[in-house]
Design a protein around this motif. Structure first.
Motif, PDB file in Angstrom:
ATOM      1  N   UNK A  51       0.823  -1.207   0.000  1.00  0.00           N
ATOM      2  CA  UNK A  51       0.000   0.000   0.000  1.00  0.00           C
ATOM      3  C   UNK A  51       0.856   1.255   0.000  1.00  0.00           C
ATOM      4  N   UNK A  52       1.974   1.212   0.718  1.00  0.00           N
ATOM      5  CA  UNK A  52       2.848   2.376   0.794  1.00  0.00           C
ATOM      6  C   UNK A  52       3.428   2.744  -0.548  1.00  0.00           C
ATOM      7  N   UNK A  53       3.841   1.751  -1.315  1.00  0.00           N
ATOM      8  CA  UNK A  53       4.406   2.019  -2.632  1.00  0.00           C
ATOM      9  C   UNK A  53       3.380   2.690  -3.544  1.00  0.00           C
ATOM     10  N   UNK A  54       2.134   2.286  -3.431  1.00  0.00           N
ATOM     11  CA  UNK A  54       1.099   2.800  -4.327  1.00  0.00           C
ATOM     12  C   UNK A  54       0.554   4.156  -3.903  1.00  0.00           C
ATOM     13  N   UNK A  55       0.472   4.387  -2.586  1.00  0.00           N
ATOM     14  CA  UNK A  55      -0.283   5.542  -2.103  1.00  0.00           C
ATOM     15  C   UNK A  55       0.494   6.539  -1.261  1.00  0.00           C
ATOM     16  N   UNK A  56       1.773   6.237  -0.933  1.00  0.00           N
ATOM     17  CA  UNK A  56       2.518   7.063   0.008  1.00  0.00           C
ATOM     18  C   UNK A  56       2.646   8.512  -0.414  1.00  0.00           C
ATOM     19  N   UNK A  57       3.135   8.761  -1.638  1.00  0.00           N
ATOM     20  CA  UNK A  57       3.349  10.130  -2.083  1.00  0.00           C
ATOM     21  C   UNK A  57       2.031  10.878  -2.243  1.00  0.00           C
ATOM     22  N   UNK A  58       1.018  10.171  -2.728  1.00  0.00           N
ATOM     23  CA  UNK A  58      -0.298  10.791  -2.907  1.00  0.00           C
ATOM     24  C   UNK A  58      -0.840  11.303  -1.571  1.00  0.00           C
ATOM     25  N   UNK A  59      -0.707  10.503  -0.529  1.00  0.00           N
ATOM     26  CA  UNK A  59      -1.190  10.907   0.794  1.00  0.00           C
ATOM     27  C   UNK A  59      -0.369  12.071   1.340  1.00  0.00           C
ATOM     28  N   UNK A  60       0.944  12.036   1.137  1.00  0.00           N
ATOM     29  CA  UNK A  60       1.806  13.117   1.619  1.00  0.00           C
ATOM     30  C   UNK A  60       1.391  14.460   1.024  1.00  0.00           C
ATOM     31  N   UNK A  61       1.221  14.507  -0.296  1.00  0.00           N
ATOM     32  CA  UNK A  61       0.878  15.771  -0.946  1.00  0.00           C
ATOM     33  C   UNK A  61      -0.488  16.270  -0.488  1.00  0.00           C
ATOM     34  N   UNK A  62      -1.395  15.347  -0.246  1.00  0.00           N
ATOM     35  CA  UNK A  62      -2.722  15.733   0.245  1.00  0.00           C
ATOM     36  C   UNK A  62      -2.623  16.395   1.620  1.00  0.00           C
ATOM     37  N   UNK A  63      -1.835  15.794   2.522  1.00  0.00           N
ATOM     38  CA  UNK A  63      -1.716  16.326   3.884  1.00  0.00           C
ATOM     39  C   UNK A  63      -0.906  17.620   3.932  1.00  0.00           C
ATOM     40  N   UNK A  64       0.054  17.765   3.037  1.00  0.00           N
ATOM     41  CA  UNK A  64       0.830  18.998   3.001  1.00  0.00           C
ATOM     42  C   UNK A  64      -0.048  20.200   2.649  1.00  0.00           C
ATOM     43  N   UNK A  65      -1.075  19.962   1.860  1.00  0.00           N
ATOM     44  CA  UNK A  65      -1.974  21.040   1.454  1.00  0.00           C
ATOM     45  C   UNK A  65      -3.125  21.229   2.443  1.00  0.00           C
ATOM     46  N   UNK A  66      -3.313  20.266   3.336  1.00  0.00           N
ATOM     47  CA  UNK A  66      -4.454  20.295   4.249  1.00  0.00           C
ATOM     48  C   UNK A  66      -4.104  21.015   5.551  1.00  0.00           C
ATOM     49  N   UNK A  67      -5.114  21.615   6.171  1.00  0.00           N
ATOM     50  CA  UNK A  67      -4.928  22.249   7.480  1.00  0.00           C
ATOM     51  C   UNK A  67      -5.417  21.352   8.615  1.00  0.00           C
ATOM     52  N   UNK A  68      -5.864  20.135   8.286  1.00  0.00           N
ATOM     53  CA  UNK A  68      -6.378  19.210   9.300  1.00  0.00           C
ATOM     54  C   UNK A  68      -5.266  18.800  10.257  1.00  0.00           C
ATOM     55  N   UNK A  69      -5.638  18.544  11.518  1.00  0.00           N
ATOM     56  CA  UNK A  69      -4.674  18.149  12.541  1.00  0.00           C
ATOM     57  C   UNK A  69      -4.978  16.776  13.125  1.00  0.00           C
ATOM     58  N   UNK A  70      -5.997  16.098  12.618  1.00  0.00           N
ATOM     59  CA  UNK A  70      -6.316  14.741  13.061  1.00  0.00           C
ATOM     60  C   UNK A  70      -7.119  14.056  11.968  1.00  0.00           C
ATOM     61  N   UNK A  71      -7.047  12.719  11.883  1.00  0.00           N
ATOM     62  CA  UNK A  71      -7.794  12.005  10.852  1.00  0.00           C
ATOM     63  C   UNK A  71      -9.310  12.129  11.068  1.00  0.00           C
ATOM     64  N   UNK A  72     -10.032  12.139   9.960  1.00  0.00           N
ATOM     65  CA  UNK A  72     -11.484  12.120  10.033  1.00  0.00           C
ATOM     66  C   UNK A  72     -11.973  10.709   9.736  1.00  0.00           C
TER      67      UNK A  72
END
Length: 419
Positions: A51-72
């Motif tokens: 899962x990390x190989x497929x989704x790691x970078x995608x998740x990182x870029x999403x969180x870098x742009x997000x202001x969230x501080x905890x998972x929903x």
């Protein structure tokens, strides 16, 4: 420390040679990671690696742009709750079925036998909660008043439940969890890791772990965490790996082994499926725990903490050096000395190894350089928080009393696996 040079056997580039350290190539990365983690990957680890190989970078870029501080709670998180409910339902159904048979059909011997058998099976497959090791010593506020003062200040600031105990061990790690049916919150602190950190990094470490209590990590929660433990036990009960049926040459044992492997497929697949739906939540929870550590201690120590966690090989080397020495050595002094004298090029090698990692550090954590990039993207975080140095000196005096016990435990474990 004088440097020599050698030619890279792969690309021909000049490689600095530093005595006692790996010689590696900046251009083609020859010999960058000679001890390339030959450890067997766990069942959970294989799932997260894919899962990390497929989704790691995608998740990182999403969180870098997000202001969230905890998972929903997402659709996948809700599905994970449903899958966990089915696991608990199986355990409860077996118990219910056995009591129904005993209550309503106790006049038939066969059904009574079936009910007793079901009770035995239900005991084996009952929900499993995390338990501390029998050798773990839980330290309380009376044992470590100054350390708990630090911990309580962080839990108060984050508005989370108080830590009920601390376990000090010899690992190069730290963790937090809920243990037993009473769900006692216990913080585990690896004294070797803690000993190499600055005061600010120590604060970031504790804040990171406590942050997991506030960040909604579903797999650390009692309901889903128990379901994962239960599935793991089911798989271990059924799976014949590690037994000698196939090597015995007995055709019946071989057939039996193949049948058990077939049955073990179901809890393993269900386990993997549950992990798939938990993947993003667990990865986000680690990023947000890093954010919590940086918010409390500052971005700079939170990032340097992540870099020092990569020094696990120095930790292992220091164990061997201490245990195998003909003279009595202090392990903690040895470890700190190795890190203090670590050449700049060796530090660069550790960073390069982390940068080339594309999937995970372990079963649950994103790659270290992803986590660093995430923290660096949050420009509003404080650079470094103020700390009470004298308070940390008092904490060190408390923890010093346990160093000899932990060093002996480290040595005992080393000889257990290498005797």
């Amino acid at each position: 420390m004088s440097e020599k040079w050698m030619g890279c056997p792969v690309c021909g580039s000049r490689i600095p040679v530093i005595s006692g350290y790996s010689s590696w190539c900046d251009q083609c990365h020859f010999n960058l990671n000679p001890a390339n983690d030959s450890k067997k990957t766990s069942m959970m680890g294989k799932v997260y690696e894919t899962l990390g190989r497929k989704n790691g970078e995608q998740l990182l870029y999403k969180l870098m742009k997000s202001s969230a501080q905890k998972p929903f709670l997402t659709v996948k998180g809700a599905i994970a709750y449903l899958l966990a409910a089915l696991v608990h339902g199986v355990s409860l159904s077996l118990i219910a079925a056995s009591f129904v048979l005993l209550w309503f059909r106790n006049d038939e011997i066969f059904l009574v036998f079936t009910a007793v058998l079901l009770l035995g099976i239900s005991w084996l497959v009952r929900p499993k909660v995390d338990q501390l090791d029998k050798n773990d010593s839980i330290l309380t506020r009376e044992d470590l008043p100054e350390f708990f003062r630090l911990i309580d200040s962080i839990t108060d600031e984050l508005g989370v439940r108080k830590i009920e105990g601390v376990v000090l061990d010899g690992e190069f790690n730290a963790s937090i969890g809920r243990y037993g049916w009473k769900k006692r919150v216990i913080l585990r602190v690896g004294l070797p890791l803690y000993s190499i950190l600055s005061e600010e990094e120590k604060t970031a470490l504790i804040a990171h772990e406590i942050g997991h209590l506030a960040n909604g990590d579903l797999a650390r929660g009692f309901y889903i965490g128990t379901a994962l433990n239960t599935l793991g036990v089911w798989y271990e009960l059924i799976d014949p790996d590690g037994r000698d049926e196939e090597e015995s040459g007995d055709i019946l044992k071989i057939i039996s082994s193949l049948m058990m492997k077939g049955l073990a497929f179901f809890p393993k697949t269900y386990y993997d499926l549950l992990l798939y739906f938990l993947y993003f939540n667990k990865q986000e929870a680690e990023y947000f725990a890093d954010y919590t550590g940086a918010r409390i201690a500052g971005a700079e120590p939170a990032i340097s903490l992540l870099e020092k966690i990569e020094y696990s090989r120095l930790y292992e080397y220091s164990i061997r050096k201490t245990v195998l020495s003909s003279q009595k050595m202090n392990f903690f002094e040895c470890l700190n000395e190795e890190i203090q004298h670590l050449p700049k090029r060796e530090k660069t090698r550790y960073k390069k190894i982390a940068e080339l990692e594309r999937s995970k550090v372990d079963d649950t954590h994103p790659p270290t350089h992803f986590r660093v990039n995430y923290l660096q993207s949050k420009k509003h975080l404080p650079e470094k928080a103020d700390v009470d140095v004298r308070h940390f000196e008092r904490i060190q005096l408390e923890l010093f009393c346990y160093e000899t016990t932990i060093q002996n435990a480290i040595a005992d474990e080393y000889w257990y696996y290498h005797s």
